[in-house]
Design a protein around this motif. Structure first.
Motif, mmCIF file in Angstrom:
data_model
loop_
_atom_site.group_PDB
_atom_site.id
_atom_site.type_symbol
_atom_site.label_atom_id
_atom_site.label_comp_id
_atom_site.label_asym_id
_atom_site.label_seq_id
_atom_site.Cartn_x
_atom_site.Cartn_y
_atom_site.Cartn_z
ATOM 1 N N UNK A 117 -45.715 -34.953 70.404
ATOM 2 C CA UNK A 117 -44.981 -35.663 69.365
ATOM 3 C C UNK A 117 -44.465 -34.630 68.372
ATOM 4 N N UNK A 118 -43.176 -34.668 68.095
ATOM 5 C CA UNK A 118 -42.555 -33.714 67.179
ATOM 6 C C UNK A 118 -43.012 -34.002 65.744
ATOM 7 N N UNK A 119 -43.368 -32.967 65.008
ATOM 8 C CA UNK A 119 -43.827 -33.124 63.618
ATOM 9 C C UNK A 119 -42.768 -32.635 62.631
ATOM 10 N N UNK A 146 -33.137 -33.591 64.544
ATOM 11 C CA UNK A 146 -33.191 -34.042 65.936
ATOM 12 C C UNK A 146 -32.747 -35.498 66.051
ATOM 13 N N UNK A 147 -33.103 -36.316 65.067
ATOM 14 C CA UNK A 147 -32.696 -37.722 65.078
ATOM 15 C C UNK A 147 -31.170 -37.844 65.029
ATOM 16 N N UNK A 148 -30.529 -37.004 64.246
ATOM 17 C CA UNK A 148 -29.060 -37.029 64.155
ATOM 18 C C UNK A 148 -28.429 -36.733 65.510
ATOM 19 N N UNK A 174 -37.445 -37.257 76.961
ATOM 20 C CA UNK A 174 -37.347 -36.913 75.536
ATOM 21 C C UNK A 174 -36.823 -38.157 74.826
ATOM 22 N N UNK A 175 -37.620 -38.724 73.908
ATOM 23 C CA UNK A 175 -37.294 -40.029 73.340
ATOM 24 C C UNK A 175 -37.363 -40.034 71.819
ATOM 25 N N UNK A 176 -36.536 -40.896 71.245
ATOM 26 C CA UNK A 176 -36.497 -41.115 69.791
ATOM 27 C C UNK A 176 -36.695 -42.604 69.534
ATOM 28 N N UNK A 177 -37.743 -42.932 68.788
ATOM 29 C CA UNK A 177 -38.039 -44.323 68.445
ATOM 30 C C UNK A 177 -37.249 -44.695 67.193
ATOM 31 N N UNK A 178 -36.343 -45.647 67.319
ATOM 32 C CA UNK A 178 -35.562 -46.110 66.167
ATOM 33 C C UNK A 178 -36.265 -47.281 65.487
ATOM 34 N N UNK A 179 -36.716 -48.234 66.294
ATOM 35 C CA UNK A 179 -37.435 -49.397 65.763
ATOM 36 C C UNK A 179 -38.632 -49.687 66.655
ATOM 37 N N UNK A 180 -39.663 -50.267 66.050
ATOM 38 C CA UNK A 180 -40.835 -50.672 66.807
ATOM 39 C C UNK A 180 -42.037 -49.784 66.545
ATOM 40 N N UNK A 181 -43.209 -50.363 66.716
ATOM 41 C CA UNK A 181 -44.437 -49.595 66.651
ATOM 42 C C UNK A 181 -45.468 -50.233 67.569
ATOM 43 N N UNK A 182 -46.472 -49.470 67.908
ATOM 44 C CA UNK A 182 -47.499 -49.987 68.803
ATOM 45 C C UNK A 182 -48.372 -48.875 69.331
ATOM 46 N N UNK A 215 -40.404 -41.550 65.363
ATOM 47 C CA UNK A 215 -41.168 -40.643 66.216
ATOM 48 C C UNK A 215 -40.253 -40.070 67.302
ATOM 49 N N UNK A 216 -40.475 -38.804 67.611
ATOM 50 C CA UNK A 216 -39.767 -38.140 68.710
ATOM 51 C C UNK A 216 -40.826 -37.634 69.681
#
Length: 281
Positions: free
Chosen positions: A120-122, A128-130, A38-46, A61-62
């Protein structure tokens, strides 16, 4: 602890693993692991490949990646100089063989079923990020409680499935290396003229054997996969701040001519590149 193909490093006595990935790029090798992620993207894209499907990831993104689901994150270092992701890893048996079969936790079973294809969580992303951001300063018990809260929210939120087909056997290390070589080669050369001879050679197989091998494990032909990768790259360029022409995007994405690009794009996205850009910008 040592990292083996398709496995993650895990302390021997930890039931739940909290991990921070911070660097120029994320781990971009095709891999799978027993742990649910279970992951939370703080920075970055690809680019995000899960199972047989090409997606994109971006900040906020989660993601939920199921057990033994092959995946990779290919960072676009031209957009972000730093990539940062917070993750929790656990198995369904981490907290006891019957833990997720208890009356109190069995409502999470549909989430685990959906996770087999990745999701991917919508909705509910802000809350969830908090919770993710509390993990670093939390002790082991609080991290466990945060995981349960995240799973509860993920089980009821709106979501997007990340893959449509899952190979029903776990890859051996040898197979994992072979598929990883195929994906690495494709990700690095998708905008060039990739031939069947070239990719078969990377897999150390005859052309006929390679075609059967790839189709069995992804439920699509290699060139279907390659076209989808090119179209997803074109989608990103269409929505970028740099206003590339349709012709520039076609050639940058590996298409030899605009008519073929328009046809393939419309078949996958159900819209022409020009209309797709207009509707989203």
């Amino acid at each position: 602890m040592r990292v083996l193909p398709f496995k993650i490093p895990k302390p021997e006595h930890d039931a739940l693993v909290y991990q921070e990935d911070i660097g120029v790029s994320f781990y971009d090798q095709l891999h799978q692991h027993e742990e649910i992620q279970v992951s939370y993207i703080i920075e970055g894209e690809g680019k995000l490949i899960v199972g047989d499907t090409i997606n994109f990831y971006k900040p906020n993104d989660i993601l939920v990646i199921g057990s033994y689901l092959p995946h990779l994150l290919k960072s676009d270092t031209s957009v972000y100089k730093t990539s940062k992701m917070l993750s929790l890893f656990f198995t369904k048996d981490s907290f006891g063989e019957k833990f997720f079969e208890l009356e109190e936790t069995k409502s999470l079973q549909p989430l685990f079923t959906r996770a087999t294809h990745g999701l991917k969580v919508i909705s509910d992303k802000e809350d969830m990020a908090k919770l993710f951001l509390k993990l670093r300063s939390s002790n082991k018990l609080d991290q466990f409680l945060i995981l349960l809260e995240l799973l509860k929210m993920a089980s009821t939120c709106e979501y997007k499935s990340l893959s449509s087909f899952i190979y029903d056997k776990q890859y051996t290390d040898y197979e994992g290396n072979r598929m990883r070589n195929i994906f690495e080669f494709t990700m690095s050369h998708f905008n060039t003229n990739i031939t069947l001879e070239a990719v078969s050679e990377k897999a150390n197989m005859t052309k006929n054997a390679f075609c059967k091998y790839f189709k069995k494990r992804t439920n699509k032909t290699y060139f279907q996969f390659l076209t989808e990768l090119r179209v997803e790259h074109a989608t990103k360029l269409l929505l970028s701040k740099n206003k590339f022409t349709i012709a520039e995007i076609a050639y940058e994405s590996g298409f030899k001519n605009i008519s073929n690009f328009n046809r393939q794009f419309k078949e996958i996205k159900k819209n022409t590149p020009s209309d797709f850009r207009k509707e989203r910008t």
